[in-house]
Design an enzyme around this catalytic site. Structure first.
Site, PDB file in Angstrom:
ATOM      1  N   SER A 101      23.565 -73.472 -10.272  1.00  0.00           N
ATOM      2  CA  SER A 101      23.140 -73.485 -11.659  1.00  0.00           C
ATOM      3  C   SER A 101      21.629 -73.321 -11.826  1.00  0.00           C
ATOM      4  O   SER A 101      20.997 -74.066 -12.579  1.00  0.00           O
ATOM      5  CB  SER A 101      23.601 -74.775 -12.361  1.00  0.00           C
ATOM      6  OG  SER A 101      23.579 -74.607 -13.770  1.00  0.00           O
ATOM      7  N   PRO A 102      21.011 -72.341 -11.157  1.00  0.00           N
ATOM      8  CA  PRO A 102      19.570 -72.133 -11.326  1.00  0.00           C
ATOM      9  C   PRO A 102      19.191 -71.698 -12.747  1.00  0.00           C
ATOM     10  O   PRO A 102      18.032 -71.831 -13.148  1.00  0.00           O
ATOM     11  CB  PRO A 102      19.248 -71.036 -10.311  1.00  0.00           C
ATOM     12  CG  PRO A 102      20.528 -70.291 -10.129  1.00  0.00           C
ATOM     13  CD  PRO A 102      21.597 -71.346 -10.230  1.00  0.00           C
TER      14      PRO A 102
ATOM     15  N   ASN B 265      20.445 -59.992 -11.638  1.00  0.00           N
ATOM     16  CA  ASN B 265      19.983 -61.234 -11.020  1.00  0.00           C
ATOM     17  C   ASN B 265      19.268 -61.028  -9.693  1.00  0.00           C
ATOM     18  O   ASN B 265      18.329 -61.765  -9.369  1.00  0.00           O
ATOM     19  CB  ASN B 265      21.161 -62.191 -10.815  1.00  0.00           C
ATOM     20  CG  ASN B 265      21.638 -62.813 -12.117  1.00  0.00           C
ATOM     21  OD1 ASN B 265      20.892 -62.947 -13.068  1.00  0.00           O
ATOM     22  ND2 ASN B 265      22.909 -63.201 -12.153  1.00  0.00           N
TER      23      ASN B 265
ATOM     24  N   ALA C  25      20.733 -73.025 -15.359  1.00  0.00           N
ATOM     25  CA  ALA C  25      21.202 -74.136 -16.202  1.00  0.00           C
ATOM     26  C   ALA C  25      22.374 -73.713 -17.082  1.00  0.00           C
ATOM     27  O   ALA C  25      22.350 -73.845 -18.305  1.00  0.00           O
ATOM     28  CB  ALA C  25      20.056 -74.697 -17.050  1.00  0.00           C
TER      29      ALA C  25
ATOM     30  N   GLN D 147      23.925 -78.726  -1.137  1.00  0.00           N
ATOM     31  CA  GLN D 147      24.087 -77.855  -2.298  1.00  0.00           C
ATOM     32  C   GLN D 147      24.007 -78.693  -3.579  1.00  0.00           C
ATOM     33  O   GLN D 147      25.003 -79.225  -4.048  1.00  0.00           O
ATOM     34  CB  GLN D 147      25.414 -77.086  -2.236  1.00  0.00           C
ATOM     35  CG  GLN D 147      25.523 -76.037  -3.324  1.00  0.00           C
ATOM     36  CD  GLN D 147      26.775 -75.181  -3.197  1.00  0.00           C
ATOM     37  OE1 GLN D 147      27.508 -75.004  -4.169  1.00  0.00           O
ATOM     38  NE2 GLN D 147      27.032 -74.639  -2.024  1.00  0.00           N
TER      39      GLN D 147
ATOM     40  N   LYS E 157      19.381 -67.084 -24.417  1.00  0.00           N
ATOM     41  CA  LYS E 157      20.318 -66.496 -25.391  1.00  0.00           C
ATOM     42  C   LYS E 157      20.798 -67.503 -26.431  1.00  0.00           C
ATOM     43  O   LYS E 157      21.357 -67.127 -27.457  1.00  0.00           O
ATOM     44  CB  LYS E 157      21.512 -65.873 -24.674  1.00  0.00           C
ATOM     45  CG  LYS E 157      22.461 -66.879 -24.042  1.00  0.00           C
ATOM     46  CD  LYS E 157      23.706 -66.226 -23.451  1.00  0.00           C
ATOM     47  CE  LYS E 157      23.398 -65.367 -22.259  1.00  0.00           C
ATOM     48  NZ  LYS E 157      24.637 -64.882 -21.601  1.00  0.00           N
TER      49      LYS E 157
ATOM     50  N   TYR F 174      38.027 -74.422  -6.526  1.00  0.00           N
ATOM     51  CA  TYR F 174      37.740 -73.481  -7.606  1.00  0.00           C
ATOM     52  C   TYR F 174      39.018 -72.758  -8.019  1.00  0.00           C
ATOM     53  O   TYR F 174      39.657 -72.091  -7.200  1.00  0.00           O
ATOM     54  CB  TYR F 174      36.679 -72.460  -7.199  1.00  0.00           C
ATOM     55  CG  TYR F 174      35.311 -73.038  -6.907  1.00  0.00           C
ATOM     56  CD1 TYR F 174      34.960 -74.332  -7.276  1.00  0.00           C
ATOM     57  CD2 TYR F 174      34.349 -72.282  -6.238  1.00  0.00           C
ATOM     58  CE1 TYR F 174      33.713 -74.857  -7.002  1.00  0.00           C
ATOM     59  CE2 TYR F 174      33.087 -72.793  -5.960  1.00  0.00           C
ATOM     60  CZ  TYR F 174      32.777 -74.086  -6.345  1.00  0.00           C
ATOM     61  OH  TYR F 174      31.534 -74.588  -6.066  1.00  0.00           O
TER      62      TYR F 174
ATOM     63  N   SER G 196      27.166 -81.311  -0.351  1.00  0.00           N
ATOM     64  CA  SER G 196      26.804 -80.963  -1.728  1.00  0.00           C
ATOM     65  C   SER G 196      26.595 -82.229  -2.541  1.00  0.00           C
ATOM     66  O   SER G 196      27.458 -83.115  -2.541  1.00  0.00           O
ATOM     67  CB  SER G 196      27.904 -80.108  -2.371  1.00  0.00           C
ATOM     68  OG  SER G 196      27.596 -79.808  -3.721  1.00  0.00           O
TER      69      SER G 196
ATOM     70  N   ASP H 186      29.526 -67.928  -1.550  1.00  0.00           N
ATOM     71  CA  ASP H 186      29.874 -69.352  -1.642  1.00  0.00           C
ATOM     72  C   ASP H 186      31.086 -69.547  -2.545  1.00  0.00           C
ATOM     73  O   ASP H 186      31.150 -69.011  -3.648  1.00  0.00           O
ATOM     74  CB  ASP H 186      28.689 -70.135  -2.203  1.00  0.00           C
ATOM     75  CG  ASP H 186      29.006 -71.615  -2.321  1.00  0.00           C
ATOM     76  OD1 ASP H 186      28.926 -72.312  -1.293  1.00  0.00           O
ATOM     77  OD2 ASP H 186      29.344 -72.074  -3.430  1.00  0.00           O
TER      78      ASP H 186
END
Length: 337
Positions: free
Chosen positions: A206-207, A296, A209, A177, A216, A54, A152, A49
């Site tokens: 942004s799963p 991931n 966040a 999205q 972290k 971008y 989106s 994607d």
């Protein structure tokens, strides 16, 4: 890697989808970006994607170079149109026929492909008639340059209107999205039920966040060196709203025992969490280093027992954002220039 159907279509996509929003063409050198794409391919990811906006088109070019030697039929390439690109003139933004047509042809050149599998309206355009937008999309589908249409951050009402026009024009609007994570659940009350009714899947961004759900960032402490919160090229701006909420950061730490119980990292838990929603076809993950991709993808195929899903809800409590009005707020009433 596991695969899921995208909406009410025959298209399958990898449930972990690689996205290059905040990194390629801006924050990460090209060699590192291409290495991350190679790691994604090696891990079984087939869906990628991006968007024309971008890094002001540079991200698409990097992805095109990274995928140019791959078998095209084995990939699903997604891009988007709406936000300003190029010199940002009056017609370099929005969902007018002119901008859609010119943007798609430019995207195909940068991506080094004859077609994209999914072309997405990056936001709803309040200044262009929806009929004009959907007819332009239909012409691209009928020409074979686009296979499926997505959107989106559209509201439930916008999805319903767009889907009705798509059906009339004999094209398939099969995806939305939105932002979605254990902390940001604004799509659950309205967008998801409407999407399930219409045969539309979510491809969520942004799963983790913006990295907050990795754990972290500890309350009252400086962000780790080299983290997104210290990135001056855009990453820090995206995460700062989360980092200002000590209660959020504290409650995120309470998720660590749950991740440990499942044998997952905190990031893997966050990605696996969004994939428990059956209306989610894929979670978009980005990376600045290949090892982040390798880590991931281990969230693919994970099933979180109902009891642990309940414990996640209890741990996060009232810091979770649920207001569906936030979806409408993501689309400006006037085009950005």
């Amino acid at each position: 890697m596991d695969f899921r159907y995208l909406g009410n279509s025959g298209l399958k996509i990898s449930e972990i989808t690689f996205g290059n929003w905040l990194t390629h063409g801006s924050q990460v050198e090209k060699d590192a970006a291409i290495a991350s794409v190679r790691a994604a391919l090696d891990a079984g990811i087939t869906s990628f994607d991006t968007a024309d906006t971008y890094a002001n088109t540079a991200a698409e070019a990097v992805l095109g170079d990274a995928l140019k030697d791959e078998r095209r039929e084995s990939l699903e390439i997604f891009t988007k149109v709406y936000f300003p690109t190029g010199p940002m003139g009056p017609n370099d933004t929005g969902l007018s026929r002119k901008h859609i047509m010119e943007s798609l042809h430019a995207s195909l050149k940068r991506l080094q492909t004859d077609y994209v599998d999914l072309y997405q309206a990056h936001r709803f355009d309040h200044e262009t008639p929806l009929e004009e937008t959907m007819v332009a999309f239909a012409d691209l589908v009928h020409s074979g340059k686009v296979l499926y249409i997505g959107v989106s951050e559209w509201t439930a009402d916008q999805l319903r209107r767009g889907h009705a026009l798509a059906k009339e024009l004999k094209i398939q609007l099969i995806s939305n999205q939105p932002q979605y994570s254990a902390l940001w659940r604004v799509i659950e009350d309205e967008v998801v039920p409407t999407s399930e009714e219409l045969g539309i899947s979510q491809i969520v961004w942004s799963p983790v966040a913006q990295g907050v759900l990795t754990g972290k960032y500890a309350p009252g402490e400086q962000p780790p060196e080299g983290s997104r919160a210290t990135d001056t090229k855009g990453g820090a701006d995206m995460i700062k709203s989360w980092l200002s909420k000590d209660e959020v950061l504290r409650r995120v730490q309470d998720l660590r025992p749950i991740a440990d119980e499942l044998g997952l990292t905190m990031a893997q838990l966050a990605i696996a969490w969004v994939l428990q929603n059956k209306n989610v076809a894929a979670a978009i993950v980005g990376a600045s280093r290949p090892e982040q991709v390798t880590d991931n993808v281990k969230a693919a195929g994970v099933e979180i027992p109902a009891e642990l899903m309940g414990r996640i809800d209890d741990a996060l409590g009232d810091v979770v954002e649920r207001d569906p009005a936030n979806t409408a707020k993501s689309s400006s009433k006037t085009r950005l220039t």
